[in-house]
Design a protein around this motif. Structure first.
Motif, PDB file in Angstrom:
ATOM      1  N   LEU A  54      60.836 -27.784 153.349  1.00  9.88           N
ATOM      2  CA  LEU A  54      60.112 -28.608 151.613  1.00  9.88           C
ATOM      3  C   LEU A  54      61.376 -28.173 150.535  1.00  9.88           C
ATOM      4  CD1 LEU A  54      56.332 -26.858 151.310  1.00  9.88           C
ATOM      5  CD2 LEU A  54      57.261 -28.585 151.493  1.00  9.88           C
ATOM      6  N   GLN A 106      52.845 -21.482 161.556  1.00  5.20           N
ATOM      7  CA  GLN A 106      53.408 -20.896 160.491  1.00  5.20           C
ATOM      8  C   GLN A 106      53.857 -19.803 160.596  1.00  5.20           C
ATOM      9  OE1 GLN A 106      52.873 -22.220 156.812  1.00  5.20           O
ATOM     10  NE2 GLN A 106      53.661 -23.438 158.142  1.00  5.20           N
ATOM     11  N   PRO A 118      55.643 -27.303 157.231  1.00  7.93           N
ATOM     12  CA  PRO A 118      55.092 -28.030 156.182  1.00  7.93           C
ATOM     13  C   PRO A 118      53.799 -28.806 156.953  1.00  7.93           C
ATOM     14  CG  PRO A 118      57.445 -29.293 155.679  1.00  7.93           C
ATOM     15  CD  PRO A 118      57.366 -28.240 157.002  1.00  7.93           C
ATOM     16  N   THR A 121      51.188 -33.507 154.169  1.00  9.00           N
ATOM     17  CA  THR A 121      50.850 -32.973 152.557  1.00  9.00           C
ATOM     18  C   THR A 121      51.055 -32.441 151.385  1.00  9.00           C
ATOM     19  OG1 THR A 121      48.874 -31.267 153.253  1.00  9.00           O
ATOM     20  CG2 THR A 121      47.813 -33.822 153.627  1.00  9.00           C
ATOM     21  N   GLU A 122      51.466 -31.336 151.883  1.00 13.45           N
ATOM     22  CA  GLU A 122      52.775 -30.711 151.196  1.00 13.45           C
ATOM     23  C   GLU A 122      53.834 -31.613 150.912  1.00 13.45           C
ATOM     24  OE1 GLU A 122      51.573 -25.878 152.732  1.00 13.45           O
ATOM     25  OE2 GLU A 122      53.305 -27.229 153.610  1.00 13.45           O
ATOM     26  N   ALA A 125      52.874 -33.620 148.586  1.00 15.11           N
ATOM     27  CA  ALA A 125      53.114 -33.768 146.847  1.00 15.11           C
ATOM     28  C   ALA A 125      53.728 -32.894 146.331  1.00 15.11           C
ATOM     29  CB  ALA A 125      51.993 -32.032 147.344  1.00 15.11           C
ATOM     30  N   VAL A 126      55.024 -32.709 147.077  1.00 14.79           N
ATOM     31  CA  VAL A 126      56.592 -32.667 147.151  1.00 14.79           C
ATOM     32  C   VAL A 126      56.731 -34.256 146.111  1.00 14.79           C
ATOM     33  CG1 VAL A 126      58.614 -32.173 147.239  1.00 14.79           C
ATOM     34  CG2 VAL A 126      56.686 -30.762 147.442  1.00 14.79           C
TER      35      VAL A 126
END
Length: 271
Positions: A54, A106, A118, A121-122, A125-126
């Motif tokens: 991320l 994780q 990640p 979807t994460e 979103a970033v």
């Protein structure tokens, strides 16, 4: 003599039919042309910022770069962002990504740091649609599921994106099920397909899967192009280069290619 010419002409037409890329409107390609794409996000050579993390994607957004990333499935069917089929190079854990659940993944630090693998979807979103994405789908035993789930997530995303894969059957899936999405064929020289049988390596390195996938762009690696790839490019698809480094003639690459995937240096976002 006439018969020989007819046979030769038929062979030429057959070759052109096989390597011909797909049709695409210029407006479809416009959001992706003239960009430098951060390879797996804007990660660092010292691994302080891990690839496909991320922070790497946030850094690429902040710098104004497009970005290229890789998606595949966890054991429990989550679409995760990670490049290698196996975990050892980046996490130190032995085994394939799809052998572990999302919860298990994780617990594995990326490059020995604080970041974890990640979800797709994460990452979306970033990025928030601020710069274009090239989404590579990794080939594996659950290609159809990966294609379906990736497409569903992309349909909910507001921002420019295109898809690509080394596997022409994955690209063909998007041709058949989402023809409005720009799709690309990743390819490289014969010698890069060391783990594959020679006939398959020959076909992939020559873009012979184009007859199935009809890609609208071709993403080629740093090695010399063969005649078949040059023929495919002569039809006028978008051309993408991977992966550029500072010691290459980056200005020449930007002049030749519509998009350049780079790592470990800081080119201008647009050219």
């Amino acid at each position: 003599m006439i018969e020989i010419l007819i046979v030769l002409a038929a062979l030429v037409l057959a070759v052109l039919f096989v390597v011909r890329p797909g049709r695409v409107r210029p407006a479809q390609l416009a959001p992706f042309q003239g960009w430098n794409y951060a390879h797996r996000g804007l990660h660092t050579q010292d691994k302080q910022v891990a690839e496909n993390s991320l922070p790497a994607f946030a850094a690429a957004v902040a710098a104004g770069y497009g970005m290229e990333l890789d998606v595949q499935l966890s054991k429990d069917g989550q679409v995760v962002v990670f490049h290698d089929d196996t975990l050892d190079r980046v996490t130190g854990v032995q085994g394939r990504v799809d052998a572990f659940t999302w919860e298990e993944l994780q617990k594995m630090p990326l490059c020995g740091g604080a970041e974890r693998m990640p979800l797709f979807t994460e990452v979306l979103a970033v990025v928030e649609g601020k710069t274009p994405l090239i989404v590579e789908l990794k080939s594996g035993p659950r290609n159809r599921e990966l294609c379906q789930k990736t497409l569903a997530l992309l349909r909910e995303y507001e921002g420019p994106f295109c898809v690509e894969s080394f596997d022409p059957t994955v690209v063909a899936w998007f041709k058949n099920n989402a023809p409005d999405i720009v799709r690309g064929q990743l390819a490289d020289d014969f010698g890069s397909y060391k783990k594959m049988p020679a006939p398959m390596a020959f076909a992939l390195s020559r873009c012979l899967g184009n007859c199935l996938a009809r890609p609208q762009f071709i993403a080629w690696g740093p090695r010399k192009k063969n005649v078949m790839v040059k023929l495919a490019e002569a039809f006028g698809p978008m051309k993408v280069f991977w992966t550029a480094h500072a010691d290459m003639d980056t200005e020449a690459l930007q002049a030749e290619y519509d998009g350049v995937i780079f790592e470990f240096y800081a080119p201008p976002p647009r050219y």
